[in-house]
Design a protein around this motif. Structure first.
Motif, PDB file in Angstrom:
ATOM      1  N   GLY A 171       0.825  -1.192   0.000  1.00 35.48           N
ATOM      2  CA  GLY A 171       0.000   0.000   0.000  1.00 35.48           C
ATOM      3  C   GLY A 171       0.861   1.244   0.000  1.00 35.48           C
ATOM      4  N   ASN A 172       0.244   2.397   0.205  1.00 35.44           N
ATOM      5  CA  ASN A 172       0.931   3.681   0.287  1.00 35.44           C
ATOM      6  C   ASN A 172       0.767   4.200   1.708  1.00 35.44           C
ATOM      7  OD1 ASN A 172       1.347   3.638  -2.615  1.00 35.44           O
ATOM      8  ND2 ASN A 172      -0.830   4.112  -2.765  1.00 35.44           N
ATOM      9  N   ALA A 173       1.873   4.357   2.428  1.00 36.05           N
ATOM     10  CA  ALA A 173       1.805   4.642   3.857  1.00 36.05           C
ATOM     11  C   ALA A 173       2.465   5.960   4.224  1.00 36.05           C
ATOM     12  CB  ALA A 173       2.458   3.509   4.644  1.00 36.05           C
ATOM     13  N   LYS A 174       1.837   6.646   5.180  1.00 38.14           N
ATOM     14  CA  LYS A 174       2.428   7.849   5.779  1.00 38.14           C
ATOM     15  C   LYS A 174       2.408   7.679   7.294  1.00 38.14           C
ATOM     16  CE  LYS A 174       0.151  11.752   6.300  1.00 38.14           C
ATOM     17  NZ  LYS A 174      -0.527  13.043   5.998  1.00 38.14           N
ATOM     18  N   PHE A 175       3.600   7.787   7.908  1.00 37.30           N
ATOM     19  CA  PHE A 175       3.727   7.662   9.346  1.00 37.30           C
ATOM     20  C   PHE A 175       3.988   9.036   9.958  1.00 37.30           C
ATOM     21  CE2 PHE A 175       3.904   3.088   9.799  1.00 37.30           C
ATOM     22  CZ  PHE A 175       4.314   2.656   8.551  1.00 37.30           C
ATOM     23  N   GLN A 176       3.442   9.275  11.128  1.00 41.46           N
ATOM     24  CA  GLN A 176       3.689  10.509  11.874  1.00 41.46           C
ATOM     25  C   GLN A 176       4.194  10.139  13.271  1.00 41.46           C
ATOM     26  OE1 GLN A 176      -0.459  11.864  10.255  1.00 41.46           O
ATOM     27  NE2 GLN A 176       0.459  13.656  11.224  1.00 41.46           N
ATOM     28  N   GLY A 177       5.245  10.836  13.693  1.00 42.02           N
ATOM     29  CA  GLY A 177       5.860  10.529  14.976  1.00 42.02           C
ATOM     30  C   GLY A 177       6.482   9.149  14.980  1.00 42.02           C
ATOM     31  N   ILE A 224      -2.655   4.400   5.636  1.00 46.11           N
ATOM     32  CA  ILE A 224      -2.305   3.529   4.518  1.00 46.11           C
ATOM     33  C   ILE A 224      -3.458   3.516   3.532  1.00 46.11           C
ATOM     34  CG2 ILE A 224      -1.581   1.222   3.800  1.00 46.11           C
ATOM     35  CD1 ILE A 224      -0.699   0.694   6.667  1.00 46.11           C
ATOM     36  N   THR A 225      -3.189   3.875   2.293  1.00 45.21           N
ATOM     37  CA  THR A 225      -4.194   3.812   1.244  1.00 45.21           C
ATOM     38  C   THR A 225      -3.894   2.638   0.316  1.00 45.21           C
ATOM     39  OG1 THR A 225      -2.941   5.381  -0.122  1.00 45.21           O
ATOM     40  CG2 THR A 225      -4.644   6.290   1.332  1.00 45.21           C
ATOM     41  N   ASP A 226      -4.929   2.156  -0.349  1.00 46.39           N
ATOM     42  CA  ASP A 226      -4.813   0.998  -1.244  1.00 46.39           C
ATOM     43  C   ASP A 226      -4.162  -0.174  -0.508  1.00 46.39           C
ATOM     44  OD1 ASP A 226      -5.139  -0.407  -3.586  1.00 46.39           O
ATOM     45  OD2 ASP A 226      -3.250   0.252  -4.463  1.00 46.39           O
ATOM     46  N   LEU A 227      -4.675  -0.460   0.665  1.00 50.82           N
ATOM     47  CA  LEU A 227      -4.113  -1.497   1.530  1.00 50.82           C
ATOM     48  C   LEU A 227      -4.444  -2.888   1.003  1.00 50.82           C
ATOM     49  CD1 LEU A 227      -2.903  -2.512   4.277  1.00 50.82           C
ATOM     50  CD2 LEU A 227      -5.231  -2.332   5.185  1.00 50.82           C
ATOM     51  N   LYS A 228      -3.419  -3.748   0.981  1.00 49.45           N
ATOM     52  CA  LYS A 228      -3.586  -5.165   0.645  1.00 49.45           C
ATOM     53  C   LYS A 228      -2.660  -5.966   1.555  1.00 49.45           C
ATOM     54  CE  LYS A 228      -4.715  -4.414  -4.245  1.00 49.45           C
ATOM     55  NZ  LYS A 228      -4.785  -2.937  -4.119  1.00 49.45           N
ATOM     56  N   GLN A 229      -3.203  -6.997   2.196  1.00 44.04           N
ATOM     57  CA  GLN A 229      -2.360  -7.779   3.081  1.00 44.04           C
ATOM     58  C   GLN A 229      -2.803  -9.237   3.097  1.00 44.04           C
ATOM     59  OE1 GLN A 229      -2.826  -5.817   6.887  1.00 44.04           O
ATOM     60  NE2 GLN A 229      -4.491  -7.145   7.493  1.00 44.04           N
ATOM     61  N   VAL A 230      -1.827 -10.092   3.449  1.00 47.40           N
ATOM     62  CA  VAL A 230      -2.075 -11.515   3.643  1.00 47.40           C
ATOM     63  C   VAL A 230      -1.774 -11.808   5.106  1.00 47.40           C
ATOM     64  CG1 VAL A 230      -1.477 -13.856   2.941  1.00 47.40           C
ATOM     65  CG2 VAL A 230      -1.400 -11.997   1.259  1.00 47.40           C
ATOM     66  N   ALA A 231      -2.746 -12.364   5.804  1.00 49.53           N
ATOM     67  CA  ALA A 231      -2.616 -12.511   7.254  1.00 49.53           C
ATOM     68  C   ALA A 231      -2.972 -13.913   7.710  1.00 49.53           C
ATOM     69  CB  ALA A 231      -3.511 -11.493   7.954  1.00 49.53           C
ATOM     70  N   TRP A 232      -2.495 -14.223   8.924  1.00 54.78           N
ATOM     71  CA  TRP A 232      -2.826 -15.489   9.577  1.00 54.78           C
ATOM     72  C   TRP A 232      -3.875 -15.293  10.659  1.00 54.78           C
ATOM     73  CZ3 TRP A 232      -1.421 -19.978   7.591  1.00 54.78           C
ATOM     74  CH2 TRP A 232      -0.278 -20.061   6.799  1.00 54.78           C
ATOM     75  N   ALA A 233      -3.908 -14.124  11.284  1.00 51.39           N
ATOM     76  CA  ALA A 233      -4.835 -13.920  12.396  1.00 51.39           C
ATOM     77  C   ALA A 233      -5.066 -12.435  12.618  1.00 51.39           C
ATOM     78  CB  ALA A 233      -4.292 -14.561  13.669  1.00 51.39           C
ATOM     79  N   THR A 234      -6.258 -12.098  13.106  1.00 49.59           N
ATOM     80  CA  THR A 234      -6.597 -10.742  13.531  1.00 49.59           C
ATOM     81  C   THR A 234      -7.390 -10.832  14.825  1.00 49.59           C
ATOM     82  OG1 THR A 234      -6.701  -9.867  11.269  1.00 49.59           O
ATOM     83  CG2 THR A 234      -7.834  -8.612  12.971  1.00 49.59           C
ATOM     84  N   THR A 235      -7.023 -10.027  15.801  1.00 51.59           N
ATOM     85  CA  THR A 235      -7.798  -9.918  17.029  1.00 51.59           C
ATOM     86  C   THR A 235      -8.083  -8.448  17.286  1.00 51.59           C
ATOM     87  OG1 THR A 235      -5.840  -9.770  18.463  1.00 51.59           O
ATOM     88  CG2 THR A 235      -6.709 -11.978  18.020  1.00 51.59           C
TER      89      THR A 235
END
Length: 220
Positions: free
Chosen positions: A144-150, A188-199
């Motif tokens: 994706g396209n990410a911008k972090f602050q701090g 994060i825009t246009d987010l795409k991810q492959v995951a094993w778990a989410t809580t």
């Protein structure tokens, strides 16, 4: 871990980080995961989470999170008929509060001679986004396209202080001396991810739609 060569990043003088491509295990050195696997093989470290043998895909037009932390750990992956669980290195992204716009989540199950079936969930497609608190994602790929602050990169994982609150299970995964990073806010825009778990402590899926479909119909 200070000498570890991690993926390239650019810092601006205003404490923000912009990455055009938010790739696999952002900021996580291979040596970190390798070290965790070595500890597991010698019985010095227990896997932090037991997951199924199925990954799932997630996409969203935008994710905005505050209180963001990221570090590496190892889950225990169980597959039918495989006997003992096998170690699965993952990047953990944990956030105190998050909103997701146009969320899609899909998982494909192979039913052998009957073919594949896809479970797909959509939410937050209208004016109200999906919201979550204390959300923790165990993944092995993100784009994706990410911008972090701090932003703080290279922090000892055991000293992180910007992530979820009152979540001892998540905090227990932060290994002393291991590479990590954290930020006050990430978009994060246009987010795409492959995951094993989410809580999540709370997960509000506005406009929820759940569908089962024969064949492969994953989120893109």
């Amino acid at each position: 871990m200070r000498d570890c060569q991690c993926p390239e990043h650019r810092l601006t003088r205003y404490g923000r980080t912009r990455w055009r491509r938010f790739g696999l295990l952002v900021g996580l050195c291979a040596a970190t995961v390798g070290g965790l696997l070595t500890l597991m093989s010698h019985g010095a470290l227990a896997a932090s989470f037991s997951v199924s043998g199925q990954q799932f895909k997630v996409s969203a037009d935008q994710l905005v999170a505050t209180g963001f932390v990221q570090y590496g750990t190892v889950d225990a992956r169980t597959e039918p008929g495989a006997g003992s669980p096998r170690p699965e290195p993952v990047a953990v992204s944990a956030m105190r509060n998050a909103t997701l716009t146009n969320l899609c989540q899909s998982v494909v199950t192979d039913l052998g001679d009957f073919g594949a079936v896809t479970l797909k969930i959509r939410a937050g497609t209208g004016k109200d986004p999906v919201t979550a608190t204390n959300m923790v994602i165990d993944m092995n790929a993100m784009d994706g396209n990410a911008k972090f602050q701090g932003m703080e990169i290279g922090r000892d994982a055991a000293t992180l202080d910007k992530g979820p609150v009152n979540d001892p299970a998540e905090t227990a995964q932060r290994r002393e001396g291991m590479f990590s990073q954290q930020a006050d806010k990430v978009t994060i825009t246009d987010l795409k991810q492959v995951a094993w778990a989410t809580t999540a402590g709370e997960f509000n899926l506005t406009g929820l739609s759940l569908r089962l479909k024969w064949g492969k119909d994953e989120c893109v």
